[in-house]
Design a protein around this motif. Structure first.
Motif, mmCIF file in Angstrom:
data_model
loop_
_atom_site.group_PDB
_atom_site.id
_atom_site.type_symbol
_atom_site.label_atom_id
_atom_site.label_comp_id
_atom_site.label_asym_id
_atom_site.label_seq_id
_atom_site.Cartn_x
_atom_site.Cartn_y
_atom_site.Cartn_z
ATOM 1 N N GLU A 8 27.435 34.449 -21.199
ATOM 2 C CA GLU A 8 27.979 33.817 -22.404
ATOM 3 C C GLU A 8 29.456 33.441 -22.201
ATOM 4 O OE1 GLU A 8 28.770 34.867 -27.083
ATOM 5 O OE2 GLU A 8 27.100 35.863 -26.064
ATOM 6 N N SER A 9 30.179 34.282 -21.478
ATOM 7 C CA SER A 9 31.591 33.993 -21.199
ATOM 8 C C SER A 9 31.734 32.716 -20.383
ATOM 9 C CB SER A 9 32.248 35.159 -20.462
ATOM 10 O OG SER A 9 32.301 36.299 -21.279
ATOM 11 N N ALA A 10 30.895 32.576 -19.361
ATOM 12 C CA ALA A 10 30.939 31.378 -18.522
ATOM 13 C C ALA A 10 30.616 30.132 -19.348
ATOM 14 C CB ALA A 10 29.967 31.510 -17.358
ATOM 15 N N GLU A 43 36.187 31.949 -10.925
ATOM 16 C CA GLU A 43 35.849 32.050 -9.494
ATOM 17 C C GLU A 43 34.353 31.806 -9.279
ATOM 18 O OE1 GLU A 43 35.770 35.515 -6.121
ATOM 19 O OE2 GLU A 43 37.542 35.416 -7.411
ATOM 20 N N ARG A 44 33.538 32.416 -10.106
ATOM 21 C CA ARG A 44 32.083 32.243 -9.983
ATOM 22 C C ARG A 44 31.664 30.805 -10.302
ATOM 23 N NH1 ARG A 44 28.488 36.331 -12.640
ATOM 24 N NH2 ARG A 44 27.131 35.663 -10.967
ATOM 25 N N LEU A 45 32.288 30.194 -11.309
ATOM 26 C CA LEU A 45 31.977 28.809 -11.664
ATOM 27 C C LEU A 45 32.397 27.851 -10.551
ATOM 28 C CD1 LEU A 45 33.002 28.996 -15.413
ATOM 29 C CD2 LEU A 45 30.694 28.504 -14.570
ATOM 30 N N CYS A 46 33.508 28.153 -9.885
ATOM 31 C CA CYS A 46 33.945 27.335 -8.739
ATOM 32 C C CYS A 46 32.955 27.463 -7.586
ATOM 33 C CB CYS A 46 35.336 27.756 -8.275
ATOM 34 S SG CYS A 46 36.696 27.147 -9.269
ATOM 35 N N GLU A 47 32.515 28.688 -7.308
ATOM 36 C CA GLU A 47 31.550 28.917 -6.227
ATOM 37 C C GLU A 47 30.240 28.173 -6.483
ATOM 38 O OE1 GLU A 47 31.213 33.164 -5.973
ATOM 39 O OE2 GLU A 47 33.168 33.373 -5.009
ATOM 40 N N ALA A 48 29.874 28.016 -7.757
ATOM 41 C CA ALA A 48 28.646 27.307 -8.119
ATOM 42 C C ALA A 48 28.880 25.796 -8.241
ATOM 43 C CB ALA A 48 28.098 27.854 -9.432
ATOM 44 N N LEU A 70 35.884 20.397 -15.207
ATOM 45 C CA LEU A 70 34.466 20.309 -14.895
ATOM 46 C C LEU A 70 34.267 19.391 -13.699
ATOM 47 C CD1 LEU A 70 33.006 19.806 -18.486
ATOM 48 C CD2 LEU A 70 33.121 21.931 -17.179
ATOM 49 N N THR A 71 33.268 19.693 -12.880
ATOM 50 C CA THR A 71 32.968 18.816 -11.747
ATOM 51 C C THR A 71 32.081 17.653 -12.167
ATOM 52 O OG1 THR A 71 31.087 20.192 -11.125
ATOM 53 C CG2 THR A 71 33.182 20.631 -10.012
#
Length: 84
Positions: A8-10, A43-48, A70-71
């Motif tokens: 939910e945070s992401a 960090e996790r969103l960047c990795e994905a 956002l990408t």
């Protein structure tokens, strides 16, 4: 990617980046969470490959702050049925 998006945070972080790029501290204020928690999810969103650092800003005290965006504007997830 789905595991990252299950948080939910992401999801809140992605929602706040929808309008404009922001720093971790700006995002933390927007989603009412700690900078440490937001940084973990960033960090996790960047990795994905859902977000990416787009530039560096400097605070009044001269600290470097990474700006995230956002990408992509839209993400579509399709599940393939093996019978098709």
């Amino acid at each position: 990617m789905l595991q990252v998006l299950s948080s939910e945070s992401a999801q809140k972080i992605l929602g706040t980046l929808k309008s404009e790029p922001k720093t971790a501290s700006d995002i933390a204020k927007s989603v009412d969470q700690s900078v440490q928690n937001v940084s973990y999810h960033l960090e996790r969103l960047c990795e994905a490959d859902l977000i990416t650092p787009v530039e560096t800003w400097y605070s009044e005290k001269g600290r470097e702050m990474t700006v995230y965006a956002l990408t992509t504007e839209q993400l579509v997830v399709r599940f393939h049925d093996s019978t098709d």
